[in-house]
Design a protein around this motif. Structure first.
Motif, PDB file in Angstrom:
ATOM      1  N   UNK A 175      -8.655   2.399  -5.215  1.00  0.00           N
ATOM      2  CA  UNK A 175      -8.052   1.222  -5.843  1.00  0.00           C
ATOM      3  C   UNK A 175      -7.767   0.104  -4.860  1.00  0.00           C
ATOM      4  N   UNK A 176      -7.471   0.481  -3.620  1.00  0.00           N
ATOM      5  CA  UNK A 176      -7.140  -0.544  -2.617  1.00  0.00           C
ATOM      6  C   UNK A 176      -7.195   0.092  -1.233  1.00  0.00           C
ATOM      7  N   UNK A 219       2.675   8.299 -11.578  1.00  0.00           N
ATOM      8  CA  UNK A 219       1.798   7.149 -11.773  1.00  0.00           C
ATOM      9  C   UNK A 219       0.507   7.386 -10.998  1.00  0.00           C
ATOM     10  N   UNK A 220      -0.430   6.517 -11.196  1.00  0.00           N
ATOM     11  CA  UNK A 220      -1.735   6.720 -10.563  1.00  0.00           C
ATOM     12  C   UNK A 220      -1.874   5.873  -9.300  1.00  0.00           C
ATOM     13  N   UNK A 221      -0.976   6.084  -8.354  1.00  0.00           N
ATOM     14  CA  UNK A 221      -1.063   5.378  -7.074  1.00  0.00           C
ATOM     15  C   UNK A 221      -0.874   6.407  -5.960  1.00  0.00           C
ATOM     16  N   UNK A 266       0.481  11.715  -0.341  1.00  0.00           N
ATOM     17  CA  UNK A 266       1.561  11.555  -1.313  1.00  0.00           C
ATOM     18  C   UNK A 266       1.263  10.448  -2.285  1.00  0.00           C
ATOM     19  N   UNK A 267       2.319   9.910  -2.874  1.00  0.00           N
ATOM     20  CA  UNK A 267       2.125   8.798  -3.798  1.00  0.00           C
ATOM     21  C   UNK A 267       3.176   7.729  -3.524  1.00  0.00           C
ATOM     22  N   UNK A 268       2.902   6.558  -4.019  1.00  0.00           N
ATOM     23  CA  UNK A 268       3.834   5.444  -3.827  1.00  0.00           C
ATOM     24  C   UNK A 268       5.178   5.768  -4.458  1.00  0.00           C
ATOM     25  N   UNK A 295      -5.698   3.782  -1.499  1.00  0.00           N
ATOM     26  CA  UNK A 295      -4.969   4.128  -2.718  1.00  0.00           C
ATOM     27  C   UNK A 295      -5.982   4.658  -3.721  1.00  0.00           C
ATOM     28  N   UNK A 296      -5.712   5.858  -4.222  1.00  0.00           N
ATOM     29  CA  UNK A 296      -6.594   6.472  -5.219  1.00  0.00           C
ATOM     30  C   UNK A 296      -6.001   6.260  -6.609  1.00  0.00           C
ATOM     31  N   UNK A 297      -6.870   5.942  -7.574  1.00  0.00           N
ATOM     32  CA  UNK A 297      -6.412   5.708  -8.940  1.00  0.00           C
ATOM     33  C   UNK A 297      -6.272   7.037  -9.675  1.00  0.00           C
TER      34      UNK A 297
END
Lengths: 216, 162
Positions: A136-137, A201-203, A180-182, A152-154
């Protein structure tokens, strides 16, 4: 479809008097070396083990009711606290794998990637699971003053997936490791059923594998 | 037998950093160049975990290693010898063979007392050894003795009720 990662993606656990306790995921990066996120292992290296796969191929039916586990000891050999990475040695074991250790530089936003790990390991679930997503980014994340390349994986991740490899679908190379995730740093959260709802969430954050290459 | 290591902690404090692998040395250099002290870098290393605004998805609860505990053990090894008589003699013998061996011996010696392992502690130990060299061993030992004395005199935290 990428190569079968079954034999190169290994669960990590700690031996306890009550049996093994799963900690997270690792991936082969040399014949006798695994890489994972440092926070999976932490500053305590006592009783660390790699849990060998019960299946031969990811295409096999994995028996969720099988409580058996074959383990071998691992030793923490290299640590990079600022990148949240460590390399573990697996004495007396030779691992064969097809992927090279690359860099997140090779994937642009929109690129297709595959992760493989052990989601829900906090509940003792030992099911190797492949997930396909896209980048994603590309971000630089600081850690105590040191910035590192992350993608960043969606996709949503769960406890047990830290240390999961991220493979580039085009080349098959290991290009990042899930860490991990945001989560916003501004306020304290609540934990429900072992999960922080702010992480639903998907971040997903994954650190570039180029830092692992430097540790080998 | 009193072992005095004063003469070995002289010269360029930064030369201890050469004992680190390049991937660690690079990040330590960045932090030092940004104005942090050796002790600041050691603290940052030990407290670094997941990246900023990242929630890790490991399963275990991670213990924290406090730099003060690392300093306590190095103080015992280098300054007082308390509990480290054999290791102190080894360090004395190994200084002639170079700093890499000394740093490894110090790290291995204190690891079990700190509750961690050498690969995790090495950066913090090397920064502490640099800090000793920067101020001089005797001055550093006096500073640490004073710090430990002051910490031991602090009243226990928490509320007392009748």
């Amino acid at each position: 479809m990428i190569h079968d990662p079954t034999l190169s993606v290994i669960a990590l656990a700690r031996n306890t008097p009550a049996g093994i306790r799963l900690l997270g995921t690792s991936v082969a990066v040399a014949e006798n070396k695994l890489a994972t996120a440092l926070h999976v292992v932490g500053p305590d290296h006592e009783n660390l083990v790699a849990v060998l796969p019960r299946h031969v191929s990811i295409r096999d039916w994995q028996d969720a009711g099988d409580p058996s586990a074959h383990t071998c000891p691992v030793i923490v050999a290299r640590v990079d606290a600022f990148r949240d990475l460590c390399v573990l040695e697996v004495p007396n074991v030779i691992m064969k794998f097809a992927h090279g250790v690359g860099t997140a530089d090779d994937v642009l936003p929109g690129s297709a990637v595959t992760t493989c790990g052990f989601p829900h390991a906090n509940n003792g679930r030992f099911i190797q699971t492949i997930q396909q997503s896209s980048v994603g980014a590309r971000v630089l994340l600081p850690n105590n003053g040191i910035k590192s390349k992350h993608i960043i994986l969606n996709i949503q991740t769960q406890p047990g997936q830290s240390g999961s490899p991220v493979f580039d679908d085009r080349s098959g190379a290991l290009i990042a490791l899930v860490v991990g995730s945001y989560v916003p740093s501004v306020q304290a959260g609540v934990i429900i059923g072992g999960i922080d709802p702010r992480t639903l969430h998907q971040t997903t954050h994954a650190v570039s594998a180029e830092y692992i290459r430097d540790m080998l | 037998v009193t072992v005095d290591l004063e003469e070995f902690f002289t010269g360029d404090a930064a030369s201890w950093l050469n004992t680190l692998p390049s991937y660690q040395r690079t990040t330590v250099d960045i932090l030092l160049a940004s104005g942090k002290s050796y002790d600041d870098v050691a603290e940052a290393w030990l407290s670094a975990s997941v990246a900023h605004e990242t929630h890790g998805f490991g399963v275990g609860e991670s213990a924290k290693i406090f730099y003060a505990k690392v300093l306590d053990e190095i103080h015992d090894l280098i300054c007082t010898g308390k509990g480290y008589e054999d290791e102190q003699k080894r360090v004395l013998a190994e200084f002639k063979q170079g700093k890499t061996l000394v740093a490894a011996t110090v790290t291995e010696a204190i690891s079990p007392h700190v509750g961690s392992y050498a690969a995790f502690l090495s950066v913090a130990v090397v920064c502490a050894l640099s800090s000793i060299t920067k101020v001089g061993k005797n001055a550093w030992c006096a500073m640490q003795s004073e710090r430990r004395r002051a910490e031991n005199q602090q009243p226990p935290s928490g509320n007392l009720t009748a």
